[in-house]
Design a protein around this motif. Structure first.
Motif, PDB file in Angstrom:
ATOM      1  N   ILE A  43       0.841  -1.202   0.000  1.00 32.56           N
ATOM      2  CA  ILE A  43       0.000   0.000   0.000  1.00 32.56           C
ATOM      3  C   ILE A  43       0.877   1.254   0.000  1.00 32.56           C
ATOM      4  CG2 ILE A  43      -1.656   1.329   1.358  1.00 32.56           C
ATOM      5  CD1 ILE A  43      -2.856  -1.309   2.285  1.00 32.56           C
ATOM      6  N   GLY A  44       1.910   1.256   0.852  1.00 31.55           N
ATOM      7  CA  GLY A  44       2.808   2.403   0.887  1.00 31.55           C
ATOM      8  C   GLY A  44       3.533   2.601  -0.427  1.00 31.55           C
ATOM      9  N   GLY A  45       3.974   1.505  -1.044  1.00 30.16           N
ATOM     10  CA  GLY A  45       4.669   1.613  -2.319  1.00 30.16           C
ATOM     11  C   GLY A  45       3.780   2.146  -3.425  1.00 30.16           C
ATOM     12  N   ALA A  46       2.536   1.664  -3.468  1.00 27.14           N
ATOM     13  CA  ALA A  46       1.608   2.164  -4.483  1.00 27.14           C
ATOM     14  C   ALA A  46       1.360   3.656  -4.306  1.00 27.14           C
ATOM     15  CB  ALA A  46       0.295   1.392  -4.402  1.00 27.14           C
ATOM     16  N   ALA A  52       4.955  10.135  -6.913  1.00 28.18           N
ATOM     17  CA  ALA A  52       6.109  10.416  -7.769  1.00 28.18           C
ATOM     18  C   ALA A  52       5.678  10.676  -9.212  1.00 28.18           C
ATOM     19  CB  ALA A  52       7.088   9.249  -7.706  1.00 28.18           C
ATOM     20  N   CYS A  53       4.751   9.862  -9.710  1.00 30.57           N
ATOM     21  CA  CYS A  53       4.270  10.057 -11.084  1.00 30.57           C
ATOM     22  C   CYS A  53       3.536  11.380 -11.229  1.00 30.57           C
ATOM     23  CB  CYS A  53       3.362   8.900 -11.482  1.00 30.57           C
ATOM     24  SG  CYS A  53       4.217   7.324 -11.708  1.00 30.57           S
ATOM     25  N   TRP A  54       2.738  11.744 -10.235  1.00 29.15           N
ATOM     26  CA  TRP A  54       2.001  13.006 -10.288  1.00 29.15           C
ATOM     27  C   TRP A  54       2.958  14.195 -10.296  1.00 29.15           C
ATOM     28  CZ3 TRP A  54       0.820  16.271  -5.720  1.00 29.15           C
ATOM     29  CH2 TRP A  54       0.046  17.386  -6.061  1.00 29.15           C
ATOM     30  N   LEU A  55       3.930  14.204  -9.392  1.00 30.60           N
ATOM     31  CA  LEU A  55       4.889  15.308  -9.339  1.00 30.60           C
ATOM     32  C   LEU A  55       5.745  15.353 -10.600  1.00 30.60           C
ATOM     33  CD1 LEU A  55       6.070  15.058  -5.612  1.00 30.60           C
ATOM     34  CD2 LEU A  55       4.475  16.714  -6.601  1.00 30.60           C
ATOM     35  N   GLY A  56       6.174  14.170 -11.073  1.00 28.08           N
ATOM     36  CA  GLY A  56       6.988  14.131 -12.275  1.00 28.08           C
ATOM     37  C   GLY A  56       6.232  14.609 -13.495  1.00 28.08           C
ATOM     38  N   ALA A  57       4.985  14.163 -13.639  1.00 24.49           N
ATOM     39  CA  ALA A  57       4.184  14.579 -14.795  1.00 24.49           C
ATOM     40  C   ALA A  57       3.926  16.073 -14.775  1.00 24.49           C
ATOM     41  CB  ALA A  57       2.861  13.815 -14.802  1.00 24.49           C
ATOM     42  N   ASP A  58       3.678  16.635 -13.593  1.00 20.28           N
ATOM     43  CA  ASP A  58       3.449  18.075 -13.492  1.00 20.28           C
ATOM     44  C   ASP A  58       4.692  18.859 -13.893  1.00 20.28           C
ATOM     45  OD1 ASP A  58       1.748  20.396 -12.486  1.00 20.28           O
ATOM     46  OD2 ASP A  58       3.526  20.595 -11.204  1.00 20.28           O
ATOM     47  N   THR A  59       5.856  18.380 -13.445  1.00 20.56           N
ATOM     48  CA  THR A  59       7.103  19.072 -13.791  1.00 20.56           C
ATOM     49  C   THR A  59       7.406  18.946 -15.277  1.00 20.56           C
ATOM     50  OG1 THR A  59       7.971  18.590 -11.579  1.00 20.56           O
ATOM     51  CG2 THR A  59       9.563  19.250 -13.258  1.00 20.56           C
ATOM     52  N   GLY A  74      14.857  11.825 -12.775  1.00 20.38           N
ATOM     53  CA  GLY A  74      14.494  11.511 -11.398  1.00 20.38           C
ATOM     54  C   GLY A  74      13.503  10.358 -11.321  1.00 20.38           C
ATOM     55  N   LEU A  75      12.519  10.360 -12.219  1.00 17.76           N
ATOM     56  CA  LEU A  75      11.552   9.264 -12.248  1.00 17.76           C
ATOM     57  C   LEU A  75      12.216   7.947 -12.640  1.00 17.76           C
ATOM     58  CD1 LEU A  75       8.422  10.942 -13.927  1.00 17.76           C
ATOM     59  CD2 LEU A  75       8.670  10.223 -11.542  1.00 17.76           C
ATOM     60  N   LEU A  76      13.154   8.031 -13.599  1.00 16.85           N
ATOM     61  CA  LEU A  76      13.846   6.826 -14.041  1.00 16.85           C
ATOM     62  C   LEU A  76      14.660   6.213 -12.904  1.00 16.85           C
ATOM     63  CD1 LEU A  76      14.234   5.110 -16.588  1.00 16.85           C
ATOM     64  CD2 LEU A  76      16.279   6.481 -17.101  1.00 16.85           C
ATOM     65  N   LEU A  77      15.147   7.078 -12.007  1.00 15.75           N
ATOM     66  CA  LEU A  77      15.901   6.597 -10.854  1.00 15.75           C
ATOM     67  C   LEU A  77      14.979   6.170  -9.708  1.00 15.75           C
ATOM     68  CD1 LEU A  77      18.425   6.220  -9.062  1.00 15.75           C
ATOM     69  CD2 LEU A  77      18.341   8.692  -8.601  1.00 15.75           C
ATOM     70  N   ALA A  78      13.969   6.977  -9.422  1.00 13.13           N
ATOM     71  CA  ALA A  78      13.163   6.770  -8.221  1.00 13.13           C
ATOM     72  C   ALA A  78      12.167   5.617  -8.361  1.00 13.13           C
ATOM     73  CB  ALA A  78      12.411   8.047  -7.865  1.00 13.13           C
ATOM     74  N   PRO A  80      12.028   2.698 -10.135  1.00 13.32           N
ATOM     75  CA  PRO A  80      12.510   1.321  -9.911  1.00 13.32           C
ATOM     76  C   PRO A  80      12.897   1.054  -8.462  1.00 13.32           C
ATOM     77  CG  PRO A  80      13.510   2.249 -11.885  1.00 13.32           C
ATOM     78  CD  PRO A  80      12.819   3.374 -11.185  1.00 13.32           C
ATOM     79  N   VAL A  81      13.482   2.055  -7.794  1.00 14.99           N
ATOM     80  CA  VAL A  81      13.889   1.869  -6.409  1.00 14.99           C
ATOM     81  C   VAL A  81      12.659   1.719  -5.502  1.00 14.99           C
ATOM     82  CG1 VAL A  81      15.063   2.927  -4.448  1.00 14.99           C
ATOM     83  CG2 VAL A  81      16.079   3.059  -6.725  1.00 14.99           C
ATOM     84  N   ILE A  82      11.646   2.548  -5.732  1.00 18.41           N
ATOM     85  CA  ILE A  82      10.422   2.449  -4.934  1.00 18.41           C
ATOM     86  C   ILE A  82       9.763   1.096  -5.121  1.00 18.41           C
ATOM     87  CG2 ILE A  82       8.085   3.355  -4.643  1.00 18.41           C
ATOM     88  CD1 ILE A  82       9.176   6.120  -5.345  1.00 18.41           C
ATOM     89  N   VAL A  83       9.643   0.664  -6.378  1.00 18.14           N
ATOM     90  CA  VAL A  83       9.027  -0.629  -6.662  1.00 18.14           C
ATOM     91  C   VAL A  83       9.835  -1.760  -6.027  1.00 18.14           C
ATOM     92  CG1 VAL A  83       8.480  -2.275  -8.498  1.00 18.14           C
ATOM     93  CG2 VAL A  83       7.893   0.138  -8.777  1.00 18.14           C
ATOM     94  N   ALA A  84      11.159  -1.675  -6.112  1.00 16.42           N
ATOM     95  CA  ALA A  84      12.009  -2.728  -5.564  1.00 16.42           C
ATOM     96  C   ALA A  84      11.874  -2.833  -4.053  1.00 16.42           C
ATOM     97  CB  ALA A  84      13.469  -2.469  -5.941  1.00 16.42           C
ATOM     98  N   LEU A  85      11.783  -1.708  -3.363  1.00 12.61           N
ATOM     99  CA  LEU A  85      11.759  -1.720  -1.906  1.00 12.61           C
ATOM    100  C   LEU A  85      10.383  -2.010  -1.322  1.00 12.61           C
ATOM    101  CD1 LEU A  85      14.059   1.362  -1.138  1.00 12.61           C
ATOM    102  CD2 LEU A  85      14.656  -1.058  -0.985  1.00 12.61           C
TER     103      LEU A  85
END
Length: 244
Positions: A43-46, A52-59, A74-78, A80-85
């Motif tokens: 739930i936290g990861g979702a 992250a997608c909302w902030l990235g898309a807005d930027t 930043g999205l390309l880095l963040a 995969p790490v979020i999904v992995a953890l």
């Protein structure tokens, strides 16, 4: 946290062993792997992925200069790490082996190669002289304390809530506790302890000598589908920050 999912029969496919491994006794039913995941982590990861997608898309849509490119890197880095953890960790077990899917690697061990499955401040798998953490089954000391209080309260009241015919339904404290069944051990346990108990039972039930030397050694595979995009995003981000 979710409770362990029970085995579910699946149609036979060539007389394999339960869990889908080839070479089993013909005529035996096959069963899906038991899966153990942390519901809180998922739930936290979702939620983090959505933010992250909302902030990235807005930027990307409204940013100026290098801002959109920085957001993409930043999205390309963040992501995969979020999904992995958070979303990736899981433990799968059947009658042949245990597969531990941690953030950046997957460990597969047949039961004959498992030395121990233990839990203290974290859950650990001992195999081949090495120790592997089970990220999908985090230990909650708070849940353990609540379970102990629940059990002590039931014993002090002299009423076993799990005895058949007691007129009471089995109760648990929160969602992190295993749910005993009538006739089973009435002790209330935290979800992580319940999961570890089931894994130990599987290890003891299906332990068998290895067919050949080295056949029971752990197989470790790095998760390049997570590491590669994260590394690429980090490189692009560093380059963009360097050139200003």
């Amino acid at each position: 946290m979710t409770s362990p999912r029970p085995d579910r029969p699946t149609p036979p496919s060539g007389g394999g062993t339960p869990g889908g491994a080839p070479g089993g006794t013909p005529g035996q039913p096959q069963y899906a792997d038991r899966a153990y995941r942390s519901m809180a982590g998922m739930i936290g990861g979702a939620g983090l992925v959505l933010v992250a997608c909302w902030l990235g898309a807005d930027t990307i849509a409204n940013g100026k200069g290098h801002a959109p490119w920085l957001a993409i890197a930043g999205l390309l880095l963040a992501l995969p790490v979020i999904v992995a953890l958070t979303l990736r960790p899981a433990v799968f077990a059947n009658s042949d082996r245990i597969r531990v899917r941690n953030p950046f690697r997957t460990i597969t061990v047949p039961w004959s190669g498992v030395d121990a499955v233990r839990s203290s401040y974290s859950t650990e798998l001992l195999a081949g002289g090495k120790k592997y953490q089970l990220w999908a089954i985090p230990v909650s000391l708070r849940a353990r304390k609540r379970a102990a209080k629940q059990t002590a309260r039931a014993k002090a009241a002299g009423d076993d809530a799990f005895t058949p015919g007691s007129g009471r339904r089995p109760t648990t404290v929160g969602r992190n506790l295993g749910r005993p069944v009538p006739g089973a051990d009435p002790t209330v346990r935290a979800w992580s302890d319940q999961a570890l108990s089931e894994l130990r039972e599987l290890a003891e039930r299906h332990e068998a000598p290895a067919a050949a030397e080295g056949a029971d050694a752990p197989v470790v595979r790095w998760c390049w589908e997570v590491l590669a995009p994260a590394a690429a995003g980090a490189v692009v981000l560093v380059v963009l920050l360097a050139i200003g």
